[in-house]
Design an enzyme around this catalytic site. Structure first.
Site, PDB file in Angstrom:
ATOM      1  CG  PHE A  34     -13.071  -4.348  -2.666  1.00 34.59           C
ATOM      2  CD1 PHE A  34     -12.452  -3.110  -2.556  1.00 34.59           C
ATOM      3  CD2 PHE A  34     -12.374  -5.383  -3.269  1.00 34.59           C
ATOM      4  CE1 PHE A  34     -11.167  -2.916  -3.049  1.00 34.59           C
ATOM      5  CE2 PHE A  34     -11.098  -5.197  -3.760  1.00 34.59           C
ATOM      6  CZ  PHE A  34     -10.487  -3.961  -3.643  1.00 34.59           C
ATOM      7  CE1 TYR A  72      -3.367  -2.693   0.262  1.00 32.86           C
ATOM      8  CE2 TYR A  72      -3.815  -2.042   2.512  1.00 32.86           C
ATOM      9  CZ  TYR A  72      -4.101  -2.825   1.423  1.00 32.86           C
ATOM     10  OH  TYR A  72      -5.132  -3.729   1.495  1.00 32.86           O
ATOM     11  N   GLY A  98     -17.989  -2.857  -3.416  1.00 36.44           N
ATOM     12  CA  GLY A  98     -18.587  -3.956  -4.151  1.00 36.44           C
ATOM     13  C   GLY A  98     -17.778  -4.312  -5.388  1.00 36.44           C
TER      14      GLY A  98
END
Length: 303
Positions: free
Chosen positions: A219, A70, A223
């Site tokens: 998510f 990240y 989604g």
């Protein structure tokens, strides 16, 4: 003033990751480093990101999900966590993940089993820790029928050596979870999951509950849009339930996720302090059986 009013992340209850107790509403660090995760712009305000992390802990978040990959050209999530929160509180659990990695240019590569120690040590260095609380083996999305025991076994050896406290798996099937559990204990499964995910994905979620393993969906808000984040369009059922509760669609998506079982944790990520407060507050939303069923009917439409 009650503890829940000052530390609302505890409002959804707790779960055990091995011997570590965490509030079910946690925080994902992916979006701290810029607008688009893994993008080249790297636009994020360092002080704002540090403030978001500190505020999350003030709100009762004691489970933070991160990874050494990240990062943007100017920000590293692990470095931000270290700068904002070290020395770490005794009850703070930091989970990370290995196998995928990015070189300094941002290009992706996948580690061989013997390279996992280097990835674990990089997380240790960036976070400023002598051990990692939870390390998830993140499988490639295409790795649906391939074995995991060689990579997971390498992590199990690092656990025996004291570099890792607990192990998890990510992007796995039921068969791969069983294979990993034959090698070493698994405390959590991280898979993509949301209200609009295919209904078949419920099977693994339920299996984890039966095994006493945490299911930690990522998510949950975005989604099927995944790294792109939540879109402007939203399903009518989500909007209707949100209006009934005076809540945002994102909050309803998180509340529904937490309704799926006491072993289900949430790790919504944001670099926005207002969104952080909203996300944490979602743990206090209680949906009726009718609302839960209505939202369940969304499954398969966007996953």
């Amino acid at each position: 003033m009650s503890d829940l009013s000052t530390r609302p992340a505890a409002s959804a209850g707790t779960w055990q990751l091995g011997d570590l107790s965490v509030n079910r509403v946690g925080f994902g660090a992916m979006r701290l480093t810029g607008g688009t995760p893994f993008g080249a712009d790297g636009r994020s305000d360092r002080e704002r990101s540090l403030a978001v992390l500190r505020r999350a802990v003030e709100l009762g978040v004691n489970h933070i999900d991160t990874a050494a990959f990240y990062f943007s050209p100017t920000r590293s999530a692990n470095e931000l966590i270290n700068r904002a929160l070290a020395p770490y509180a005794d009850d703070l659990v930091i989970s990370t993940k290995v196998w995928p990695a990015r070189d300094p240019s941002g290009a992706w590569w996948w580690a061989k089993p013997e390279q996992l120690r280097g990835q674990v040590e990089e997380n240790l260095r960036q976070l400023g820790r002598d051990h990692l609380d939870v390390v998830n083996l993140r499988l490639p999305r295409s790795w649906t029928t391939d074995p995991v025991s060689e990579h997971f076994g390498a992590l199990a050896e690092l656990r025996e050596a004291g570099l890792i406290r607990h192990l998890g798996v990510s992007n796995v099937t039921s068969a791969q979870l069983a294979e990993a559990r034959s090698v070493a204990p698994v405390v959590c499964v991280q898979n993509a999951y949301s209200v609009d995910a295919p209904g078949a994905e419920q099977k693994l979620l339920r299996e984890c509950g039966e095994l006493g393993i945490a299911f930690v969906p990522f998510f949950a808000i975005a989604g099927g849009r995944r790294e792109e984040g939540a879109g402007a369009a939203e399903d009518e059922a989500v909007l209707a339930v949100a209006e009934a509760h005076g809540a945002s669609p994102a909050q309803i998506r998180l509340a529904w996720t937490l309704e799926q079982g006491p072993h289900v944790l949430a790790i919504p990520g944001t670099g926005n302090p207002d969104h952080l407060v909203e996300n944490v507050a979602a743990g206090a939303i209680r949906l009726s059986d009718e609302e839960t069923a209505l939202l369940g009917s969304v499954q398969g439409s966007g996953g």
